[in-house]
Design a protein around this motif. Sequence first.
Motif, short mmCIF file in Angstrom:
data_model
loop_
_atom_site.label_atom_id
_atom_site.label_comp_id
_atom_site.label_asym_id
_atom_site.label_seq_id
_atom_site.Cartn_x
_atom_site.Cartn_y
_atom_site.Cartn_z
N UNK A 54 -2.45 -0.79 7.34
CA UNK A 54 -2.18 0.49 7.99
C UNK A 54 -3.37 1.42 8.04
N UNK A 90 -5.78 -2.12 24.31
CA UNK A 90 -5.20 -1.56 25.52
C UNK A 90 -6.21 -1.68 26.64
N UNK A 96 -1.03 -3.41 26.94
CA UNK A 96 -1.51 -3.42 25.56
C UNK A 96 -0.81 -4.50 24.78
N UNK A 98 -0.18 -5.74 20.37
CA UNK A 98 -0.44 -5.54 18.95
C UNK A 98 -0.09 -6.84 18.23
N UNK B 1 1.61 7.28 29.14
CA UNK B 1 1.66 5.81 29.13
C UNK B 1 1.06 5.28 27.83
N UNK B 2 -0.07 5.87 27.48
CA UNK B 2 -0.74 5.40 26.27
C UNK B 2 0.17 5.58 25.05
N UNK B 5 3.01 3.08 24.97
CA UNK B 5 2.56 1.75 24.57
C UNK B 5 2.36 1.70 23.06
N UNK B 6 1.72 2.74 22.53
CA UNK B 6 1.43 2.75 21.10
C UNK B 6 2.72 2.76 20.31
N UNK B 9 4.37 -0.62 20.61
CA UNK B 9 3.64 -1.61 19.83
C UNK B 9 3.95 -1.42 18.35
N UNK B 13 5.85 -4.11 15.49
CA UNK B 13 5.40 -4.57 14.18
C UNK B 13 6.12 -3.86 13.05
N UNK B 17 2.82 3.23 9.63
CA UNK B 17 1.47 3.42 9.11
C UNK B 17 0.42 3.08 10.14
N UNK B 18 0.66 2.01 10.87
CA UNK B 18 -0.29 1.59 11.89
C UNK B 18 -0.40 2.64 12.97
N UNK B 21 -2.35 5.69 11.72
CA UNK B 21 -3.79 5.46 11.57
C UNK B 21 -4.45 5.41 12.93
N UNK B 22 -3.73 4.92 13.93
CA UNK B 22 -4.33 4.82 15.25
C UNK B 22 -4.43 6.17 15.93
N UNK B 26 -8.34 9.03 16.95
CA UNK B 26 -8.42 9.07 18.40
C UNK B 26 -9.72 9.70 18.86
#
Lengths: 104, 149
Positions: A54, A90, A96, A98, B1-2, B5-6, B9, B13, B17-18, B21-22, B26
């Motif tokens: 993470x 992406x 995108x 993962x 959109x971004x 997607x995030x 995604x 999973x 946490x992922x 962190x993403x 940024x």
Amino acid sequence: MAKRRTRLKAEITDNGIRATCLIKHPMETGNRLDSEGNKIPIHYVKYVKFSVNGEHVGTLNLGPGVSADPYLSFDIADVKAGDKLALHWEDNKGESDTVERVVK
Amino acid sequence: MQNLCTVAASWVVGGSGILNSMLANAAPRPDAAFLAGDADTAMMEVLGTREATASDQIKLDAPLQAENGAVVPIEVSTILPSPESIVVVVPNNPTPLLSVIETTPRTGNYLRMRIKMAGTDNVMVYVKSGGQWYVTSQEVRVAIGGCGG
């Protein structure tokens, strides 16, 4: 969102892992022509981000000059067996993917 | 959109946490630089300077000759202390900026990728360490260019 395949593996190195990924992607530069002479629109992966358990560990920003089906390796320190390696990418059309791996 | 997607995604999973962190990391991506047609514009945007010190502490492994410019493997490793950023440029490509890698204290010492080259040219690799840019380069002779058009 089109389905694209991403493969990710991690090899243990001296002080961490070498993460290697293969992303199935055309990486069109926007300069190529199709059989009818029309420009093939630009289409490329904009970034690949890696995280471990993470925690973000690095971003690979890519341009259209990276070869089709990007095949990238990236060393990450202080990673051990059992850690969770994740990758997120992406492209410029908003597609995108993962993937996640447990380091063995 | 971004964001969609995030979120999607992250949901797949099953880890928030992922996602966190993403979003936390940024840093603005130099989009214009990646589409710039000349190396100078791209470099000024990404490096913010034209000054880089030649360094033998960056090792660049690329073939001396490449038959097919569409796939040129390169390998970059550095022993520079705590690299912050790695930039790969092929000056005479239609879009010279190939990659900008933002590292963290755990990464940046080794990188491998495959790049396209329009013709015989230098592969330039810039590494930022301690607020300074260092550079190394190698010429690759290309038989058939790989950028199309």
